[in-house]
Scaffold this motif. Structure first.
Motif, mmCIF file in Angstrom:
data_model
loop_
_atom_site.group_PDB
_atom_site.id
_atom_site.type_symbol
_atom_site.label_atom_id
_atom_site.label_comp_id
_atom_site.label_asym_id
_atom_site.label_seq_id
_atom_site.Cartn_x
_atom_site.Cartn_y
_atom_site.Cartn_z
ATOM 1 N N ARG A 186 0.834 -1.208 0.000
ATOM 2 C CA ARG A 186 0.000 0.000 0.000
ATOM 3 C C ARG A 186 0.869 1.260 0.000
ATOM 4 N NH1 ARG A 186 -2.152 3.215 4.039
ATOM 5 N NH2 ARG A 186 -4.153 4.215 3.528
ATOM 6 N N GLU A 187 1.923 1.252 0.817
ATOM 7 C CA GLU A 187 2.825 2.422 0.831
ATOM 8 C C GLU A 187 3.482 2.617 -0.531
ATOM 9 O OE1 GLU A 187 5.535 1.712 3.939
ATOM 10 O OE2 GLU A 187 4.072 1.975 5.573
ATOM 11 N N VAL A 188 3.911 1.494 -1.150
ATOM 12 C CA VAL A 188 4.549 1.609 -2.469
ATOM 13 C C VAL A 188 3.559 2.137 -3.492
ATOM 14 C CG1 VAL A 188 5.616 0.295 -4.333
ATOM 15 C CG2 VAL A 188 6.233 -0.198 -1.956
ATOM 16 N N VAL A 189 2.299 1.606 -3.439
ATOM 17 C CA VAL A 189 1.289 2.039 -4.408
ATOM 18 C C VAL A 189 0.948 3.512 -4.200
ATOM 19 C CG1 VAL A 189 -1.124 1.720 -5.088
ATOM 20 C CG2 VAL A 189 0.352 -0.261 -4.750
ATOM 21 N N LEU A 190 0.833 3.947 -2.921
ATOM 22 C CA LEU A 190 0.542 5.356 -2.667
ATOM 23 C C LEU A 190 1.649 6.252 -3.220
ATOM 24 C CD1 LEU A 190 -0.878 5.222 0.977
ATOM 25 C CD2 LEU A 190 -2.138 5.710 -1.127
ATOM 26 N N GLY A 191 2.909 5.821 -3.053
ATOM 27 C CA GLY A 191 4.007 6.603 -3.617
ATOM 28 C C GLY A 191 3.922 6.692 -5.122
ATOM 29 N N ARG A 192 3.581 5.553 -5.743
ATOM 30 C CA ARG A 192 3.449 5.582 -7.205
ATOM 31 C C ARG A 192 2.279 6.454 -7.648
ATOM 32 N NH1 ARG A 192 4.342 -0.782 -8.947
ATOM 33 N NH2 ARG A 192 6.564 -0.902 -8.347
ATOM 34 N N VAL A 193 1.190 6.388 -6.882
ATOM 35 C CA VAL A 193 0.031 7.221 -7.242
ATOM 36 C C VAL A 193 0.388 8.696 -7.146
ATOM 37 C CG1 VAL A 193 -2.273 7.889 -6.477
ATOM 38 C CG2 VAL A 193 -1.684 5.475 -6.663
ATOM 39 N N GLU A 194 1.104 9.106 -6.100
ATOM 40 C CA GLU A 194 1.517 10.518 -5.971
ATOM 41 C C GLU A 194 2.393 10.944 -7.129
ATOM 42 O OE1 GLU A 194 0.526 12.723 -3.859
ATOM 43 O OE2 GLU A 194 -0.762 11.322 -2.752
ATOM 44 N N LYS A 195 3.324 10.044 -7.504
ATOM 45 C CA LYS A 195 4.177 10.374 -8.651
ATOM 46 C C LYS A 195 3.364 10.506 -9.926
ATOM 47 C CE LYS A 195 8.336 8.135 -6.818
ATOM 48 N NZ LYS A 195 9.324 7.047 -7.030
ATOM 49 N N MET A 196 2.395 9.592 -10.124
ATOM 50 C CA MET A 196 1.574 9.640 -11.324
ATOM 51 C C MET A 196 0.705 10.898 -11.334
ATOM 52 S SD MET A 196 2.341 7.065 -13.177
ATOM 53 C CE MET A 196 0.974 7.072 -14.311
ATOM 54 N N LYS A 197 0.195 11.304 -10.143
ATOM 55 C CA LYS A 197 -0.590 12.538 -10.094
ATOM 56 C C LYS A 197 0.246 13.742 -10.499
ATOM 57 C CE LYS A 197 -4.063 11.289 -6.624
ATOM 58 N NZ LYS A 197 -4.578 11.564 -5.259
ATOM 59 N N LEU A 198 1.491 13.784 -10.001
ATOM 60 C CA LEU A 198 2.361 14.907 -10.366
ATOM 61 C C LEU A 198 2.629 14.925 -11.859
ATOM 62 C CD1 LEU A 198 4.930 14.759 -7.409
ATOM 63 C CD2 LEU A 198 3.077 16.422 -7.747
ATOM 64 N N ARG A 199 2.802 13.731 -12.427
ATOM 65 C CA ARG A 199 3.047 13.688 -13.867
ATOM 66 C C ARG A 199 1.791 13.991 -14.676
ATOM 67 N NH1 ARG A 199 6.656 8.145 -14.637
ATOM 68 N NH2 ARG A 199 8.463 8.821 -13.382
ATOM 69 N N ALA A 200 0.611 13.639 -14.148
ATOM 70 C CA ALA A 200 -0.619 13.768 -14.928
ATOM 71 C C ALA A 200 -1.313 15.113 -14.758
ATOM 72 C CB ALA A 200 -1.596 12.666 -14.517
ATOM 73 N N GLU A 201 -0.852 15.984 -13.865
ATOM 74 C CA GLU A 201 -1.506 17.283 -13.677
ATOM 75 C C GLU A 201 -1.535 18.114 -14.943
ATOM 76 O OE1 GLU A 201 0.322 19.236 -10.451
ATOM 77 O OE2 GLU A 201 -0.700 18.056 -8.894
ATOM 78 N N PRO A 202 -0.472 18.157 -15.748
ATOM 79 C CA PRO A 202 -0.568 18.970 -16.979
ATOM 80 C C PRO A 202 -1.530 18.396 -18.012
ATOM 81 C CG PRO A 202 1.731 18.608 -16.350
ATOM 82 C CD PRO A 202 0.897 17.676 -15.519
ATOM 83 N N ALA A 203 -1.917 17.113 -17.932
ATOM 84 C CA ALA A 203 -2.739 16.491 -18.987
ATOM 85 C C ALA A 203 -4.013 15.892 -18.403
ATOM 86 C CB ALA A 203 -1.925 15.409 -19.702
ATOM 87 N N LEU A 204 -4.703 16.666 -17.525
ATOM 88 C CA LEU A 204 -5.959 16.169 -16.951
ATOM 89 C C LEU A 204 -7.063 16.092 -17.989
ATOM 90 C CD1 LEU A 204 -5.987 18.039 -13.499
ATOM 91 C CD2 LEU A 204 -5.537 15.612 -13.924
ATOM 92 N N HIS A 205 -7.041 17.012 -18.997
ATOM 93 C CA HIS A 205 -8.080 16.978 -20.038
ATOM 94 C C HIS A 205 -7.988 15.703 -20.863
ATOM 95 C CE1 HIS A 205 -4.449 18.603 -21.908
ATOM 96 N NE2 HIS A 205 -4.945 18.228 -23.090
ATOM 97 N N LEU A 206 -6.747 15.174 -21.006
ATOM 98 C CA LEU A 206 -6.602 13.917 -21.746
ATOM 99 C C LEU A 206 -7.242 12.747 -20.979
ATOM 100 C CD1 LEU A 206 -2.923 14.271 -23.007
ATOM 101 C CD2 LEU A 206 -5.032 14.671 -24.289
ATOM 102 N N LEU A 207 -7.160 12.779 -19.630
ATOM 103 C CA LEU A 207 -7.787 11.724 -18.835
ATOM 104 C C LEU A 207 -9.304 11.750 -19.003
ATOM 105 C CD1 LEU A 207 -5.704 11.955 -15.533
ATOM 106 C CD2 LEU A 207 -5.599 10.173 -17.271
#
Length: 653
Positions: A180-201
Motif C-alpha cells: 500500500r505504501e509503495v502504491v501510494l508513492g506511485r500514485v503521488e508520482k503519477m498525479k504529479l506527472r498527470a496534472e498537466p494532462a488532466l483533459h486527456l484523462l
C-alpha cells in the motif's frame, strides 16, 4: 517409470539411510521388494519402531498385514483391484512401485491416518460376549472414549489451523501495508506527472464510455438478429401448418362433414346407451360384492365349505331351469329371432370393443407422431453457425485436423524408429553372441592348454604374459560394452515412448469406433422405429376401413329389420341378408364339428381295439419266447430224444 523409480530410490535412501541406486534397486527380487514395502509401512505406523521380517511369516500372514495397512491408509489402486492384489501377493514390481510412490509422496498424510487408526479403529467383539453386562459397559465406555478422542482431535486440528491462519494473515497484512505504501508513492508520482494532462484523462474516460456503449449496441443488434431469425422460423412453421390445414379442408364438403358427424354421433350413442350402462351395472355389482365382503365377518373353513355347497346347489338349480326353459321353448316362435338379436348385439359389442381399441391405438400413434414432428421441428429450428461463429468452428476443425495429422506422423515415425531399433537390437545380439564364445573359450584355453616350454622356472613369466593378454582383451571389449549400454538405455526409452504412443492411438481409435458404432446403431434404430410406426399406421387404417364397412352393413341390416320386421324378414332386393349368411356359416361349421367329433370317436374306438390286438400279439410273442427258452434249457439239461423205427435214442448236448 524411470522418474518414479528415481523418486522411490531417493526417498528410501533418505528414510532408511541406505545406498540404493537404479541398478541395484531394479535388481531386487520379489521378496526384497515385499520387505521394503513392509519396512515403509512399519515406519509409517511406528516411526523408529521394530520392523517385521517377511521371511518369518507365511505369505498369507504378510498379505493380510499389508492389505490391512493399505486399507487403513485408504490407498486406492489405479488398476483392477483383483489384479492388484494378485500382483502384490506375488511380489510383482509394478504394483509395489505404485504403492511405494504413493506412500512416499504422501508420507505426512499416511502417518496421520496411521496415528488416527490406532485410536479410531474399533476392536471387534463377538455378540455372545457383549451379552455380559460388564463387557457391555466396558465396550460402551470404550466407544465413548473414541468419540471424545475424535472431538479433541478435531479441536486440536482447528486450533493448529487457526494459529497458522492467524500467522499467515499477519504476514499478509504486513505485506499488504508495504504494498500500500509503495502504491501510494506511485500514485503521488503519477498525479504529479498527470496534472498537466488532466483533459486527456477526461477524454480517455469518455472514449471508454462510448466504446462500452458501442459493445452493448453490438450485443443488442446480435440479440435482435437472433430474435428475427427465430420469428422467421416460427412464421414459416405457421405458414406450413396453415397450408396443411388448407389441404385437409380442400375436399371437405358439408355432406361429408354431416355424414362424419352423424357417424360419430351414432357411435357415441351406441356406446352411451349399450356399453356404458352394462359397464356401470358390472361396476356397481362388483362394488356391492366388495362391500358385502368387507362388511361380512371372518369366515372359517366350515363356513366356506357350506357356502361352496350352497353355490353348487344354486348352480344345479340354474342349470335345471335353463334346461326346462329350453324344453318349454320349442313352441316359442320368437326364440330364433331373440337368438339372432342376441348375436347381432354381441357382434355390435365386439365391433365397439374393436373400435375403442383402434381409437386408443390411433391416439397413441398420434401422440408419437406429434413427438416426432416436434423433435424434427426443434432440430430444424436450431440455427446454423454463421459469420464469426462459423469461422471459429472451421478454425477449430482445422486445428484438430492438424493435430491429428501431426500425431499420426509422430506415430508413423515412432513405428519406423521402433523397426530400426529392433533391427539394431538383433544385430547387437548377434554380435554379442559371436563375442561370447571367444570370451568363454579364452579362460578354458588358458586353463587346459599350456605351452610346450612351460616349466616351474618360467611359470611366473608365462602367467604374467597371460595376464597381459587378458588385460588386452578386456581393453578391446570395454569400448563395445560402453557403446552397448547407452544403446540399451536408448532402446528402453524409445520402447516406452512407443508403447505410450501406441496406447494413446489405440484409445483414440477405440473411442472413435465406439462413437461411430453408437451413431450407426441409433440411426438404424430410428429407421426401424419409423418403419414400424408407418406399418402400424397403415394396418390401423385398413382395420378402421374394414370396421367402417362392417358397421355400415350392420346399420343397413338393422334398418331393413326395422322396416320389414312385421311383414317379412328379407332384404329389399330379395338377396340373402347378413344374418342368413352368418346362420348358414354357423350351420356349416356345426356340421363340420359334428363330423369331426364322430371321426374322433371312431378313431378312439379303433385305437383301443388296436391297443388290445397289440397287447395280445405281444403276449403271444412272450409265450413263444418262453417256450423256446424252455426247450433250449431242456436240451442243455437232458439232451434230445430221437424216435425212429420203434427205438428211442438220447443225444446229449
Amino acid at each position: 517409470m524411470s522418474e518414479d523409480i528415481k523418486f522411490i530410490v531417493t526417498e528410501l535412501n533418505k528414510l532408511f539411510g541406505r545406498n540404493y541406486n537404479l541398478i541395484s534397486f531394479d535388481a531386487l527380487n520379489s521378496e526384497d521388494l515385499l520387505q521394503i514395502l513392509s519396512d515403509v509401512l512399519s515406519e509409517i505406523e511406528q516411526p523408529g519402531g521394530s520392523r517385521i521380517d517377511v521371511r518369518t511369516e507365511t505369505p498369507e500372514q504378510s498379505s493380510v498385514r499389508i492389505f490391512s495397512a493399505l486399507r487403513i491408509l485408504k490407498y486406492q489402486p489405479n488398476s483392477d483391484p483383483v489384479i492388484f492384489r494378485q500382483g502384490l501377493v506375488r511380489g510383482d514390481a509394478e504394483p509395489i512401485y505404485a504403492v511405494l510412490k504413493w506412500l512416499l509422496s504422501n508420507m505426512q498424510l499416511a502417518r496421520q491416518r496411521a496415528y488416527l487408526a490406532r485410536f479410531l479403529v474399533k476392536v471387534e467383539i463377538p455378540l455372545e460376549h457383549l451379552g455380559d453386562s460388564e463387557m457391555a459397559a466396558l465396550y460402551e465406555q470404550y466407544s465413548r472414549l473414541v468419540e471424545e478422542f475424535k472431538m479433541v482431535h478435531k479441536e486440536r486440528e482447528a486450533g493448529k489451523k487457526g494459529g497458522e491462519a492467524a500467522a499467515e494473515l499477519k504476514a499478509d497484512l504486513e505485506a499488504m501495508e508495504k504494498e500500500r505504501e509503495v502504491v501510494l508513492g506511485r500514485v503521488e508520482k503519477m498525479k504529479l506527472r498527470a496534472e498537466p494532462a488532466l483533459h486527456l484523462l477526461e477524454a480517455a474516460r469518455k472514449l471508454r464510455v462510448e466504446r462500452d456503449k458501442e459493445r452493448e449496441l453490438i450485443v443488442q443488434k446480435e440479440q435482435q438478429q437472433d430474435t428475427m431469425v427465430k420469428l422467421q422460423v416460427s412464421l414459416q412453421r405457421a405458414e406450413r401448418e396453415l397450408q396443411t390445414l388448407k389441404q385437409m379442408g380442400a375436399g371437405l364438403t358439408s355432406q361429408a362433414l354431416i355424414q362424419r358427424l352423424s357417424e360419430e354421433v351414432m357411435v357415441q350413442s351406441a356406446v352411451t346407451k349399450e356399453r356404458l350402462p352394462s359397464e356401470l351395472a358390472a361396476k356397481k355389482a362388483h362394488v356391492k360384492a366388495l362391500t358385502t365382503v368387507v362388511k361380512s365377518a371372518h369366515l372359517g373353513p366350515d363356513e366356506i365349505v357350506a357356502l361352496r355347497n350352497r353355490l353348487d346347489i344354486a348352480a344345479r338349480e340354474v342349470q335345471a331351469l335353463a334346461e326346462n326353459k329350453a324344453v318349454a321353448g320349442v313352441a316359442d316362435k320368437m326364440a330364433p329371432f331373440r337368438q339372432q338379436a342376441a348375436a347381432i348385439a354381441g357382434m355390435k359389442r365386439n365391433a365397439l370393443d374393436k373400435l375403442e381399441r383402434a381409437e386408443a391405438a390411433m391416439t397413441d400413434l398420434k401422440v408419437k407422431l406429434e413427438e416426432k414432428r416436434e423433435e424434427a421441428r426443434r432440430l430444424a429450428e436450431e440455427p446454423a453457425p454463421r459469420g464469426d461463429e462459423l469461422k471459429r468452428y472451421v478454425a477449430r476443425l482445422k486445428t484438430k485436423s492438424a493435430l491429428y495429422k501431426r500425431r499420426r506422423a509422430e506415430l508413423a515415425g515412432l513405428r519406423a524408429e521402433n523397426g530400426v531399433l529392433n533391427r539394431t537390437l538383433l544385430i547387437l545380439e548377434a554380435q554379442l553372441a559371436k563375442l561370447k564364445p571367444t570370451d568363454d573359450a579364452m579362460p578354458v584355453r588358458s586353463a587346459t592348454v599350456l605351452p610346450d616350454d612351460c616349466t616351474v622356472e618360467n611359470a611366473a613369466t608365462i602367467n604374467a604374459q597371460l595376464s597381459r593378454n587378458i588385460s588386452a582383451f578386456r581393453a578391446q571389449l570395454a569400448p563395445l560394452l560402453n557403446e552397448l549400454r547407452p544403446l540399451r538405455q536408448k532402446f528402453q526409452e524409445l520402447e516406452e515412448r512407443y508403447i505410450a504412443a501406441y496406447r494413446s492411438y489405440s484409445s483414440i481409435e477405440t473411442s472413435m469406433e465406439s462413437s461411430m458404432n453408437n451413431l450407426l446403431n441409433e440411426v438404424n434404430l430410428l429407421r426401424e422405429n419409423v418403419k414400424k410406426d408407418t406399418d402400424e399406421i397403415e394396418r390401423l387404417r385398413q382395420e378402421i376401413a374394414t370396421l367402417k364397412l362392417a358397421q355400415d352393413r350392420i346399420q343397413e341390416e338393422i334398418r331393413v329389420r326395422n322396416i320389414f320386421f312385421y311383414t317379412h324378414y328379407a332384404s329389399p332386393g330379395g338377396g340373402p341378408t347378413l344374418r342368413d349368411e352368418l346362420n348358414e356359416m354357423i350351420q356349416v361349421e356345426e356340421k363340420k364339428s359334428k363330423l369331426l367329433k364322430d371321426d374322433e370317436k371312431s378313431l378312439k374306438e379303433r385305437a383301443i381295439e388296436s391297443e388290445n390286438q397289440t397287447q395280445q400279439w405281444n403276449n403271444l410273442i412272450a409265450i413263444f419266447e418262453c417256450k423256446l427258452q424252455c426247450a433250449e434249457d431242456s436240451k442243455k439239461r437232458d439232451g434230445v430224444i430221437v424216435r425212429g423205427q420203434g427205438a428211442e435214442t438220447l443225444i446229449l448236448q
